[in-house]
Scaffold this motif. Structure first.
Motif, PDB file in Angstrom:
ATOM      1  N   ASN A  41       0.795  -1.231   0.000  1.00 42.15           N
ATOM      2  CA  ASN A  41       0.000   0.000   0.000  1.00 42.15           C
ATOM      3  C   ASN A  41       0.827   1.281   0.000  1.00 42.15           C
ATOM      4  N   HIS A  42       2.089   1.208   0.343  1.00 41.42           N
ATOM      5  CA  HIS A  42       2.923   2.414   0.347  1.00 41.42           C
ATOM      6  C   HIS A  42       3.166   2.952  -1.065  1.00 41.42           C
ATOM      7  N   TYR A  43       2.856   2.165  -2.080  1.00 43.38           N
ATOM      8  CA  TYR A  43       3.007   2.631  -3.458  1.00 43.38           C
ATOM      9  C   TYR A  43       1.930   3.632  -3.857  1.00 43.38           C
ATOM     10  N   PHE A  44       0.862   3.732  -3.058  1.00 43.66           N
ATOM     11  CA  PHE A  44      -0.308   4.523  -3.431  1.00 43.66           C
ATOM     12  C   PHE A  44      -0.456   5.780  -2.597  1.00 43.66           C
ATOM     13  N   GLY A  45      -1.144   6.751  -3.185  1.00 44.75           N
ATOM     14  CA  GLY A  45      -1.558   7.924  -2.437  1.00 44.75           C
ATOM     15  C   GLY A  45      -2.725   7.552  -1.527  1.00 44.75           C
ATOM     16  N   VAL A  46      -3.159   8.487  -0.735  1.00 45.74           N
ATOM     17  CA  VAL A  46      -4.173   8.230   0.285  1.00 45.74           C
ATOM     18  C   VAL A  46      -5.458   7.642  -0.304  1.00 45.74           C
ATOM     19  N   ASN A  47      -6.007   8.234  -1.343  1.00 42.77           N
ATOM     20  CA  ASN A  47      -7.272   7.754  -1.906  1.00 42.77           C
ATOM     21  C   ASN A  47      -7.154   6.339  -2.474  1.00 42.77           C
ATOM     22  N   ASP A  48      -6.046   6.059  -3.135  1.00 46.82           N
ATOM     23  CA  ASP A  48      -5.849   4.714  -3.676  1.00 46.82           C
ATOM     24  C   ASP A  48      -5.588   3.696  -2.567  1.00 46.82           C
ATOM     25  N   ARG A  49      -4.971   4.125  -1.477  1.00 44.78           N
ATOM     26  CA  ARG A  49      -4.789   3.225  -0.329  1.00 44.78           C
ATOM     27  C   ARG A  49      -6.144   2.816   0.245  1.00 44.78           C
ATOM     28  N   VAL A  50      -7.029   3.788   0.362  1.00 43.60           N
ATOM     29  CA  VAL A  50      -8.363   3.490   0.881  1.00 43.60           C
ATOM     30  C   VAL A  50      -9.057   2.483  -0.031  1.00 43.60           C
ATOM     31  N   LYS A  51      -8.974   2.694  -1.328  1.00 45.14           N
ATOM     32  CA  LYS A  51      -9.590   1.776  -2.295  1.00 45.14           C
ATOM     33  C   LYS A  51      -8.969   0.384  -2.193  1.00 45.14           C
ATOM     34  N   ALA A  52      -7.654   0.312  -2.069  1.00 45.53           N
ATOM     35  CA  ALA A  52      -6.961  -0.975  -1.984  1.00 45.53           C
ATOM     36  C   ALA A  52      -7.377  -1.746  -0.732  1.00 45.53           C
ATOM     37  N   VAL A  53      -7.395  -1.076   0.396  1.00 47.87           N
ATOM     38  CA  VAL A  53      -7.781  -1.746   1.649  1.00 47.87           C
ATOM     39  C   VAL A  53      -9.244  -2.172   1.595  1.00 47.87           C
ATOM     40  N   ARG A  54     -10.097  -1.325   1.051  1.00 43.67           N
ATOM     41  CA  ARG A  54     -11.518  -1.676   0.922  1.00 43.67           C
ATOM     42  C   ARG A  54     -11.678  -2.928   0.056  1.00 43.67           C
ATOM     43  N   ASN A  55     -10.935  -3.018  -1.027  1.00 44.45           N
ATOM     44  CA  ASN A  55     -11.015  -4.198  -1.891  1.00 44.45           C
ATOM     45  C   ASN A  55     -10.544  -5.458  -1.175  1.00 44.45           C
ATOM     46  N   CYS A  56      -9.531  -5.321  -0.343  1.00 50.47           N
ATOM     47  CA  CYS A  56      -9.071  -6.477   0.441  1.00 50.47           C
ATOM     48  C   CYS A  56     -10.155  -6.939   1.398  1.00 50.47           C
ATOM     49  N   PHE A  57     -10.803  -6.001   2.071  1.00 48.94           N
ATOM     50  CA  PHE A  57     -11.888  -6.371   2.984  1.00 48.94           C
ATOM     51  C   PHE A  57     -13.062  -6.981   2.227  1.00 48.94           C
ATOM     52  N   ASN A  58     -13.366  -6.456   1.048  1.00 49.23           N
ATOM     53  CA  ASN A  58     -14.454  -7.023   0.235  1.00 49.23           C
ATOM     54  C   ASN A  58     -14.153  -8.461  -0.182  1.00 49.23           C
ATOM     55  N   ALA A  59     -12.896  -8.805  -0.339  1.00 46.89           N
ATOM     56  CA  ALA A  59     -12.510 -10.155  -0.756  1.00 46.89           C
ATOM     57  C   ALA A  59     -12.657 -11.173   0.376  1.00 46.89           C
ATOM     58  N   LEU A  60     -12.763 -10.685   1.614  1.00 51.83           N
ATOM     59  CA  LEU A  60     -12.845 -11.575   2.769  1.00 51.83           C
ATOM     60  C   LEU A  60     -14.237 -12.147   2.980  1.00 51.83           C
ATOM     61  N   LYS A  61     -14.269 -13.414   3.385  1.00 53.15           N
ATOM     62  CA  LYS A  61     -15.504 -14.015   3.875  1.00 53.15           C
ATOM     63  C   LYS A  61     -15.817 -13.382   5.231  1.00 53.15           C
ATOM     64  N   SER A  62     -17.037 -13.535   5.677  1.00 50.51           N
ATOM     65  CA  SER A  62     -17.400 -13.081   7.006  1.00 50.51           C
ATOM     66  C   SER A  62     -16.496 -13.775   8.031  1.00 50.51           C
ATOM     67  N   GLY A  63     -15.928 -13.016   8.929  1.00 49.68           N
ATOM     68  CA  GLY A  63     -15.027 -13.571   9.927  1.00 49.68           C
ATOM     69  C   GLY A  63     -13.616 -13.790   9.433  1.00 49.68           C
ATOM     70  N   GLY A  64     -13.322 -13.328   8.215  1.00 51.00           N
ATOM     71  CA  GLY A  64     -11.987 -13.496   7.649  1.00 51.00           C
ATOM     72  C   GLY A  64     -10.961 -12.599   8.319  1.00 51.00           C
ATOM     73  N   MET A  65      -9.714 -12.839   7.987  1.00 53.57           N
ATOM     74  CA  MET A  65      -8.598 -12.123   8.598  1.00 53.57           C
ATOM     75  C   MET A  65      -7.820 -11.365   7.522  1.00 53.57           C
ATOM     76  N   TYR A  66      -7.549 -10.081   7.790  1.00 57.69           N
ATOM     77  CA  TYR A  66      -6.770  -9.239   6.876  1.00 57.69           C
ATOM     78  C   TYR A  66      -5.483  -8.815   7.573  1.00 57.69           C
ATOM     79  N   PHE A  67      -4.360  -9.025   6.899  1.00 61.31           N
ATOM     80  CA  PHE A  67      -3.062  -8.631   7.441  1.00 61.31           C
ATOM     81  C   PHE A  67      -2.373  -7.699   6.456  1.00 61.31           C
ATOM     82  N   CYS A  68      -1.861  -6.606   6.997  1.00 64.64           N
ATOM     83  CA  CYS A  68      -1.155  -5.627   6.185  1.00 64.64           C
ATOM     84  C   CYS A  68      -0.039  -5.047   7.041  1.00 64.64           C
TER      85      CYS A  68
END
Length: 151
Positions: free
Chosen positions: A115-142
């Motif tokens: 995520n350090h490759y992105f500006g603030v708005n793109d970081r938000v989009k990237a993290v949101r996409n990671c959370f969207n990819a998770l099943k309910s109760g999934g785990m996200y590590f960054c």
């Protein structure tokens, strides 16, 4: 450097990261330990910005994996990862983290030093996409090894 296959050394690339980022490999072990502590069944795992596949090297040997998806925007990195880890339960997809094609498919999503490759708005989009990819109760590590962007 261009994306020239003959000029790329994955072992040199990995060594440079280990020399630059203290405890780099320990992060992978700690993530695997955390997943193993919460998940007893085989898991589906998405590693965005997979690079040469160092996360998979730790995970595939220590956790039951139903499905492991290597995702990177670099075709060269995916070629390296695939040459190291191709197996029936692995997939390799070239995609930008800001436009991931997944929705509620993974037990675990990792985004290590991407995520350090992105500006603030793109970081938000990237993290949101990671959370969207998770099943309910999934785990996200960054984790990142960079200084904060000025806003």
């Amino acid at each position: 450097m261009t994306d020239n296959k003959s000029a790329f050394s994955s072992s040199e690339y990995d060594r440079n990261i280990r020399d630059t980022v203290p405890f780099y490999e320990d992060f992978f072990v700690q993530i695997a330990d955390a997943v193993r502590a919460r998940k007893s069944d085989a898991v589906s795992w998405l590693d965005v910005g997979c690079g040469t596949g160092e996360m998979a090297r730790t995970v595939l040997n220590n956790i039951g994996i139903e499905r492991f998806v290597f995702c990177d925007s670099s075709e060269k990195m995916l070629e390296v990862a695939e040459s190291r880890f191709a197996a029936p339960n692995t997939e390799f997809i070239r995609a930008d983290i800001r436009s991931l094609p997944y929705n509620e498919e993974f037990d675990v999503v990792t985004a290590i030093m991407i995520n350090h490759y992105f500006g603030v708005n793109d970081r938000v989009k990237a993290v949101r996409n990671c959370f969207n990819a998770l099943k309910s109760g999934g785990m996200y590590f960054c984790f990142e090894n960079s200084r904060r962007l000025k806003t």
